[in-house]
Design an enzyme around this catalytic site. Structure first.
Site, short mmCIF file in Angstrom:
data_model
loop_
_atom_site.label_atom_id
_atom_site.label_comp_id
_atom_site.label_asym_id
_atom_site.label_seq_id
_atom_site.Cartn_x
_atom_site.Cartn_y
_atom_site.Cartn_z
N ASP A 9 -11.13 2.51 4.62
CA ASP A 9 -11.43 1.08 4.57
C ASP A 9 -12.94 0.82 4.64
O ASP A 9 -13.39 -0.30 4.38
CB ASP A 9 -10.78 0.38 5.78
CG ASP A 9 -9.59 -0.46 5.40
OD1 ASP A 9 -9.56 -0.98 4.28
OD2 ASP A 9 -8.69 -0.60 6.26
N GLN A 58 -4.44 -1.95 9.86
CA GLN A 58 -4.38 -3.29 9.26
C GLN A 58 -5.00 -4.33 10.19
O GLN A 58 -4.67 -4.38 11.38
CB GLN A 58 -2.91 -3.63 8.94
CG GLN A 58 -2.70 -4.92 8.17
CD GLN A 58 -3.29 -4.91 6.75
OE1 GLN A 58 -3.37 -3.88 6.10
NE2 GLN A 58 -3.72 -6.06 6.28
N LYS A 78 0.84 -1.20 0.00
CA LYS A 78 0.00 0.00 0.00
C LYS A 78 0.88 1.25 0.00
O LYS A 78 0.60 2.22 -0.71
CB LYS A 78 -0.94 -0.02 1.23
CG LYS A 78 -2.02 -1.10 1.10
CD LYS A 78 -2.69 -1.47 2.42
CE LYS A 78 -3.60 -2.68 2.24
NZ LYS A 78 -4.11 -3.25 3.48
N1 GUN Z 1 -6.82 -7.24 6.29
C1 GUN Z 1 -7.18 -7.97 5.20
N2 GUN Z 1 -7.80 -7.19 4.30
C2 GUN Z 1 -7.83 -5.94 4.82
C3 GUN Z 1 -8.34 -4.70 4.35
O1 GUN Z 1 -8.92 -4.57 3.25
N3 GUN Z 1 -8.15 -3.64 5.18
C4 GUN Z 1 -7.53 -3.75 6.38
N4 GUN Z 1 -7.42 -2.67 7.14
N5 GUN Z 1 -7.06 -4.89 6.86
C5 GUN Z 1 -7.21 -5.97 6.07
#
Ligand code: GUN
Length: 292
Positions: free
Chosen positions: A121, A98, A54
């Site tokens: 998110d 995350q 990211k």
């Molecule tokens: N863990 C797995 N997929 C995601 C996601 O799309 N966002 C976040 N914050 N954590 C994740």
């Protein structure tokens, strides 16, 4: 019949190019670069890889990224204090915590602490609540299901009145995916580990979203002729005959399903690149919401 491949890699590239051009326009107009802050608690190797991807994508698209790592034993107060600091920081437009968080932390409270205009998110209870309610619109939609919807549209899927089956009910993918499909007037069935007659239910689907987390579980006889299948799974399978010692696959047995489906997204090369493209798009939107 050989299914059309829904090329997530190529579609994601188009989305990223659009984001990159809009970011460049903003910067040329004297506005600050959109900024994404990531919060990683602990050192789960897979999470470290995702957060790193990211961050690099932000750089490629001309955006700022701010990486924050807290130790695995960080307290609830420490995590929430970091989120509050990021909420107050005008250079941070989007905040991504995350998931999963270590077990001792209250995930809902952490997500609730994020300013909803920075919730790129789409996991804040208000954004998810709005997604679940008629006539209400969330500010942001979770990136993986958003990417799946984008691919369905690109594949020309007719969602209104379609029979859609979602395999999986996770907070991150299955449940928001089902809610998005309902918003588009599909008739949605959510399947999970206790579902009876799973294969038969899937075989009725016009749209099948596979987010179960089991390698190549969806076989040819689970799929209706002409159905559109989106594979959300990614699995690393050890295989000594491969150069890398492993190969990647999804929740769908791609080759055999492609013999009956109308269109299928592969994995890898499908939902994965779309998720990160939608995250970048959400971060740009967050900057627009906050600054325009
Ligand atoms: N863990 C797995 N997929 C995601 C996601 O799309 N966002 C976040 N914050 N954590 C994740």
């Amino acid at each position: 019949m050989t299914a059309t491949k829904i090329d997530g890699k190529a579609i994601a590239k188009e989305v990223r190019e659009e984001v990159k051009a809009k970011v460049a326009e903003r910067v040329a107009a004297g506005k600050p670069k959109p900024g994404l802050a990531t919060v990683l608690v602990g050192s789960d190797p897979a999470s470290e890889v995702y957060v790193g991807m990211k961050k690099r994508m932000c750089e490629r698209l001309g955006m700022e990224s701010f990486s924050h790592t807290l130790p695995a034993d960080a307290s609830q107060e420490e995590v929430e204090a970091l989120v509050s600091k990021l909420n107050a920081d005008p250079t941070v437009n989007g905040i991504l915590v995350q998931l999963p968080l270590p077990d001792h932390l209250d995930e809902e409270k952490v997500l609730q602490a994020i300013d909803i205009t920075k919730d790129i998110d789409g996991f804040h209870p208000i954004n998810i609540g709005r997604l679940a309610q008629k006539g209400r619109e969330p500010l942001f939609v979770p990136c993986t299901p958003d990417g799946c919807m984008y691919m369905l549209n690109k594949a020309g899927a007719k969602l209104e009145g379609a029979n859609a089956v979602v395999l999986g009910r996770s907070n991150i993918v299955g449940m928001p995916m089902a809610l998005l499909l309902v918003k588009q007037n599909a008739t949605v069935t959510i399947c999970h580990s206790r579902t009876k007659n799973l294969k038969e239910i899937c075989a009725e689907a016009d749209i099948l979203i596979a987010a179960v987390g089991r390698p190549e579980m969806v076989k040819k006889d689970w799929v209706k002729k002409g159905a559109i299948v989106i594979d959300v799974g990614t699995h690393r399978i050890d295989d000594a005959t491969k150069e890398k010692g492993y190969y990647l696959t999804g929740d769908v047995a791609y080759d055999e399903v492609a013999e009956v489906a109308g269109a299928v997204s592969p994995s890898p090369g499908g939902v994965g690149p779309m998720t990160i493209a939608m995250l970048m798009r959400n971060t740009l939107r967050a900057a627009e919401i906050q600054q325009d």
